[in-house]
Design a protein around this motif. Structure first.
Motif, PDB file in Angstrom:
ATOM      1  N   TYR A 178      51.780 -30.820   0.698  1.00 18.04           N
ATOM      2  CA  TYR A 178      51.232 -31.851   1.588  1.00 18.04           C
ATOM      3  C   TYR A 178      50.715 -31.156   2.847  1.00 18.04           C
ATOM      4  N   TYR A 179      49.441 -31.391   3.138  1.00 18.34           N
ATOM      5  CA  TYR A 179      48.823 -30.757   4.294  1.00 18.34           C
ATOM      6  C   TYR A 179      48.135 -31.814   5.152  1.00 18.34           C
ATOM      7  N   SER A 180      47.741 -31.410   6.351  1.00 20.35           N
ATOM      8  CA  SER A 180      46.863 -32.249   7.177  1.00 20.35           C
ATOM      9  C   SER A 180      45.637 -31.424   7.515  1.00 20.35           C
ATOM     10  N   LEU A 181      44.515 -32.081   7.678  1.00 20.34           N
ATOM     11  CA  LEU A 181      43.253 -31.381   7.908  1.00 20.34           C
ATOM     12  C   LEU A 181      43.224 -30.662   9.251  1.00 20.34           C
TER      13      LEU A 181
ATOM     14  N   SER B   7      40.645 -37.319  -6.226  1.00 18.82           N
ATOM     15  CA  SER B   7      41.079 -35.937  -6.382  1.00 18.82           C
ATOM     16  C   SER B   7      40.107 -35.222  -7.304  1.00 18.82           C
TER      17      SER B   7
ATOM     18  N   PRO C 244      39.033 -31.921   0.987  1.00 19.10           N
ATOM     19  CA  PRO C 244      39.471 -30.726   1.723  1.00 19.10           C
ATOM     20  C   PRO C 244      38.432 -30.203   2.705  1.00 19.10           C
TER      21      PRO C 244
ATOM     22  N   GLY D 149      42.357 -35.487  -2.326  1.00 19.27           N
ATOM     23  CA  GLY D 149      41.810 -35.779  -1.021  1.00 19.27           C
ATOM     24  C   GLY D 149      40.488 -35.061  -0.853  1.00 19.27           C
TER      25      GLY D 149
ATOM     26  N   ASP E  52      46.281 -34.173   0.699  1.00 18.72           N
ATOM     27  CA  ASP E  52      46.052 -34.583   2.088  1.00 18.72           C
ATOM     28  C   ASP E  52      47.049 -35.690   2.433  1.00 18.72           C
TER      29      ASP E  52
ATOM     30  N   CYS F 203      48.578 -24.730   7.331  1.00 21.80           N
ATOM     31  CA  CYS F 203      48.547 -25.166   5.929  1.00 21.80           C
ATOM     32  C   CYS F 203      47.677 -24.310   5.018  1.00 21.80           C
TER      33      CYS F 203
ATOM     34  N   GLU G 167      41.080 -27.062   5.759  1.00 25.24           N
ATOM     35  CA  GLU G 167      41.193 -26.805   4.326  1.00 25.24           C
ATOM     36  C   GLU G 167      39.850 -26.517   3.655  1.00 25.24           C
TER      37      GLU G 167
END
Length: 518
Positions: free
Chosen positions: A123-126, A63, A81, A79, A154, A131, A85
């Motif tokens: 919490y996201y996904s690429l 991070s 980005p 993660g 991530d 997001c 992101e």
């Protein structure tokens, strides 16, 4: 880490950085840490105002945090980005580096005035196009209020955390360790939730506005086109929308919008809003219409009332409230929404990596979803109610070539099964035999078409079709004089963005013609 072309583009952006700041990374010896270190090293090398430290002590590895003037800004990325992101990362770099955000001075003052300690985790996904809006909004709030902090995480990289918190939909936001909200949210929507008096204040301001000549209800492609065409006539124009962009915001690849070879929904929605803002149009977001009060006399003013308590009047209206994903309305669907039941494979697919999922629907949307998911999950079972798939032949051929996909036709989904916390299966009726069967699953993606957003018109004199769509004439006029409609909410066939834009233009011109004849 970054290729030469991307470095060149990023260097041009980073020339806007005027205040020095530091990237403080928390790393270990793993591959992902080395990957993140490479990315941050590339960024630091592109600007004299950016330095890199590896002395971070964040609980998540890898991070990095953004520090300015020797202190944390409250912005942390857990993660790497990239993907969707990457834009969030670039904006964070620019804004921490002193480049002004696009948010209005009024919104920034509202952020600064928030009087509470708030630690957000997203919490996201690429691959999630929904997001970035949330990540960017919360980063901005952290930057302008020292009592607010935000960790963007991530979900695919921190699977243990995702499993422990049972995150099955992105974006998922936590506030001070507790669930806050899920799904796409704008900065204004987030502020409305944490600033309890904001909605009432905004409703009072909206209700005080003078009557419009043309008021559009809805901010999708049809609503945007209506606003532009009306404003170009030099008449008083307004747009009241629950969210500007509408369902386009939930659309991934767009390759059939004429003159634009390829784009993504959020990018197109932003372009639509920016185009509307080039004109004298009053845009009012976060306004969900709940009642239409038609004019009491011919040529009089129509009134629209909103869930916020606001109300607006206008000589003409264009109803462009669009449509939403159709639900199956079977037991378990509502109970397990965002707990295994999902409607956006692009957003939530990465959370089901290595799992068994179902796709409901054999049209283009369903087959495309199954194809996309097959590259992420362990296995996909596609269920189609009819005896044959309805998708284009080329899509069917691609689907049938995938080794980890099963297709079950003539199947009626009867129930989504779960253990109380998440989905663990699906029950369906084999239509030919009437036999009920079960399939063990960990996720269900529903792709069965659209339903018009016209519930708020059920008690109005606006005539609706059997399917709940607004009936219009060739000029977009409804059964109520002075009230027009456009886009997916109407009976216009073929629900396509380009058709919605055209019908919005038609409705605006129809409304103008109506006005000059009164």
């Amino acid at each position: 880490m970054l290729d030469d072309s991307l470095k060149t583009q990023l260097k041009a952006y980073l020339e806007k950085v005027t205040q020095p700041f530091e990237l403080v990374a928390t790393l270990d010896d793993g591959d992902k840490s080395r990957e993140l270190h490479g990315l941050l090293s590339d960024i630091a090398a592109l600007s004299d105002n950016i330095t890199l430290s590896t002395a971070g002590t964040d609980q998540r590895v890898p991070s990095f945090a953004l520090h300015r003037d020797g202190a944390a800004t409250g912005i942390v990325f857990a993660g790497i980005p990239l993907g969707h992101e990457f834009t969030s990362l670039v904006l964070a770099l620019l804004q921490v580096g002193g480049h002004p955000p696009k948010a209005s001075a009024e919104v920034i003052e509202q952020i600064k005035a928030l009087d509470a300690d708030m630690h957000f985790e997203t919490y996201y996904s690429l691959s999630c196009q929904n997001c970035p809006d949330v990540v960017q909004a919360l980063n901005l709030m952290a930057l302008f209020n020292p009592r607010i902090s935000h960790d963007a995480i991530d979900g695919a990289l921190f699977q243990d955390e995702v499993e422990a918190r049972e995150v099955m939909s992105v974006p998922s936001v936590y506030l001070n360790g507790k669930p806050f909200d899920q799904g796409r949210m704008s900065l204004e929507q987030i502020l409305a939730k944490v600033d309890t008096g904001a909605e009432k204040r905004e409703a009072e301001k909206i209700s005080a506005r003078d009557a419009f000549d043309v008021l559009t209800i809805g901010g999708g492609p049809a609503g945007a086109a209506t606003a532009i065409y009306a404003a170009r006539k030099g008449i008083r124009t307004g747009v009241a929308a629950e969210r500007f962009g509408g369902q386009v915001l939930d659309t991934m690849a767009i390759e059939n919008f004429i003159s634009v070879q390829e784009t993504e929904g959020p990018k197109l929605a932003t372009a639509l809003e920016e185009h509307v803002k080039q004109y004298d149009v009053d845009i009012m977001n976060l306004q969900r219409a709940v009642e239409l009060v038609p004019a009491s006399v011919p040529g009089g003013e129509h009134e629209v009332r909103f869930a916020s308590g606001a109300s607006l009047k206008s000589q003409t209206l264009v109803l462009a409230t669009g449509a939403r994903w159709r639900e199956m309305n079977v037991p378990g669907e509502a109970e397990y929404r965002n707990k295994g039941v999902a409607y956006c494979p692009h957003c939530d697919g990465p959370l089901f990596k290595g799992k068994h999922v179902a796709v409901i629907g054999g049209g283009n949307s369903g087959v495309e979803a199954a194809i996309d998911l097959a590259g992420i999950v362990a296995h996909v079972t596609l269920f189609e109610f009819m005896d044959e798939l309805r998708a284009d032949a080329v899509l069917q051929k691609k689907l049938e070539s995938l080794p980890n996909v099963d297709i079950i036709k003539g199947a009626r989904t009867t129930e989504i099964n779960g253990d109380g916390n998440r989905v663990n299966g699906l029950s369906y009726e084999e239509r030919a035999s009437g036999e009920i069967k079960q399939v063990a699953l960990e996720g269900v993606f529903v792709q069965i078409g659209l339903v018009p957003n016209t519930e708020w018109l059920k008690d109005s004199p606006v005539e609706l079709s059997e399917r709940g769509e607004i009936i219009t004439d060739a000029r977009g006029m409804t059964s109520v004089p002075g009230v027009f409609a456009a886009g997916d909410v109407t009976t216009v066939p073929y629900k396509q963005i380009v058709i919605a834009v055209g019908s919005g233009a038609t409705a605006a011109l129809g409304a103008f013609d109506y006005l000059i004849r009164q």
